[in-house]
Design a protein around this motif. Structure first.
Motif, PDB file in Angstrom:
ATOM      1  N   ARG A 172       3.501   1.188  -1.098  1.00  0.00           N
ATOM      2  CA  ARG A 172       4.278   1.862  -3.038  1.00  0.00           C
ATOM      3  C   ARG A 172       3.254   2.240  -4.241  1.00  0.00           C
ATOM      4  O   ARG A 172       3.101   2.939  -4.105  1.00  0.00           O
ATOM      5  N   ILE A 173       2.025   2.323  -3.767  1.00  0.00           N
ATOM      6  CA  ILE A 173       1.212   2.748  -4.521  1.00  0.00           C
ATOM      7  C   ILE A 173       1.417   4.009  -4.328  1.00  0.00           C
ATOM      8  O   ILE A 173       0.835   4.478  -5.156  1.00  0.00           O
ATOM      9  N   PHE A 174       1.214   4.264  -3.434  1.00  0.00           N
ATOM     10  CA  PHE A 174       1.098   5.537  -2.067  1.00  0.00           C
ATOM     11  C   PHE A 174       1.856   6.477  -2.967  1.00  0.00           C
ATOM     12  O   PHE A 174       2.195   7.567  -3.480  1.00  0.00           O
ATOM     13  N   GLU A 219       1.025  -1.460  -0.083  1.00  0.00           N
ATOM     14  CA  GLU A 219      -0.123  -0.078  -0.204  1.00  0.00           C
ATOM     15  C   GLU A 219       0.906   1.268   0.641  1.00  0.00           C
ATOM     16  O   GLU A 219       0.844   1.999   0.044  1.00  0.00           O
ATOM     17  N   LEU A 269       3.944   5.495  -5.531  1.00  0.00           N
ATOM     18  CA  LEU A 269       3.613   5.581  -7.395  1.00  0.00           C
ATOM     19  C   LEU A 269       3.586   6.911  -7.481  1.00  0.00           C
ATOM     20  O   LEU A 269       3.278   7.263  -8.523  1.00  0.00           O
ATOM     21  N   SER A 270       2.244   6.948  -6.748  1.00  0.00           N
ATOM     22  CA  SER A 270       1.459   7.988  -7.652  1.00  0.00           C
ATOM     23  C   SER A 270       1.575   9.238  -7.250  1.00  0.00           C
ATOM     24  O   SER A 270       0.579  10.234  -7.492  1.00  0.00           O
TER      25      SER A 270
END
Lengths: 190, 190
Positions: free
Chosen positions: B138-140, B136, B142-143
């Motif tokens: 990592r998602i933050f 989770e 990357l975005s």
DNA sequence: TATAGATGTTAACCTATGTTAATAGAATTG
DNA sequence: CAATTCTATTAACATAGGTTAACATCTATA
């Protein structure tokens, strides 16, 4: 009861005893559009199973701009799992984009049961596994696809999406501005 | 044995019996730089705990370009979990960026034990939970962050990273070209 | 140690996407 | 139904990051 049982058996078949334990921690509840099911800064205590409607999760930057990180459709497990797990305040807000019906579960009680009830421990495994697989796909999507491809992928995943939520929410989920999504749509449908 | 025990107890304290079961499915193994621990298209059967070295996971696009999706440091659980879970061939390759020592675990046997041994079921929970939280984040990353911020974050996470792996691998993990990483470094250190 | 290959830097140019602002139609509410 | 607010489109301009290619080191090994 029927509903709870049929919903949860979609995930993992359970014995009567386990279902009774689940019953004691789950409550079905209706929410209105815009209702929050987890708010910024709180340490959440519940997790959810979405029965109907659409739920989003989003984070907010310093300027107050919202970034939708996930969209949830019926039968998905929903909740601020990272915060439930770490017991730290959540930075991710979860709210309803439409009127929703959710099964509300008490996470602490669930974990308590799972300590000794191996069926529930394994059900939790299955839920985590599914969340994990979904999350990994999302990472690939965000890093390997451009916005147009992400848009097409979302439309394949939820074909009715454009009738369900406004375009600027879709744009946010795709990690682009509404302006850029409008360009993409123009390009696609010309 | 000492090593296995101390490594795994970092995750979750286990009874003697559970440790014996674990012993029967884990083997410590040394790998050379560039050795693969999961290859494209295979249905993996093992998962791992990294004892020393650095492992990466990456996907490849149609043109053969590699995209590093994760970097693993000692004591992290490593493996093509999505494929282990779904039993579908993995599109993600896992290989060693340096010489490595890994605990190699037989996933199927593990799951078999976890069906009846609740400690192992709960250890699996803990591993999945950790992977989930990391994912989770990592998602933050990357975005929400731009490449410069992702670079600074990686350096905080693994300060020696630049002495461990070449810059083009770092760039790939950051989801930018080596050219762009070079620009970022120039800008930062001018 | 000479040579080939691997790695990092820089420049020039290109593209996707962001920002701001104007406009217009749609939806909501007094 | 009039007024207000929301939502989507478009244009003009700005910026991060991609692509290609030249060049400079560095590294390994024949």
């Amino acid at each position: 009861m029927k509903n709870l049982i049929s919903t949860l058996n979609e995930f993992y078949p359970l014995s009567k005893e386990s279902l009774e334990q689940l019953n004691s921690i789950f409550v079905e509840k209706k929410y209105k559009k815009k209702d929050k099911i987890a708010s910024f800064g709180e340490v959440p205590t519940n997790f959810f199973v979405l029965k109907s409607g659409i739920v989003r999760s989003y984070v907010t930057d310093e300027k107050g701009k919202e970034f939708i990180r996930a969209l949830y459709v019926p039968l998905r497990a929903v909740g601020a799992f990272s915060s439930l797990i770490t017991k730290k305040p959540t930075e991710t807000v979860y709210d309803c984009l439409t009127d929703c019906t959710l099964l509300v579960g008490d996470f602490k009680k669930y974990k308590q049961f799972a300590k000794t009830n191996i069926e529930l421990a394994n059900l939790y495994n299955v839920i985590l596994e599914r969340l994990f697989v979904r999350m990994e796909k999302r990472i690939f999507e965000l890093s390997l696809l451009d916005a147009k491809q992400r848009y097409l992928k979302l439309k394949r995943y939820i074909p009715e999406i454009e009738t369900l939520i406004p375009q600027y929410h879709i744009a946010s989920y795709l990690n682009v501005t509404p302006v850029q999504l409008s360009r993409i749509r123009k390009e696609l449908y010309k």
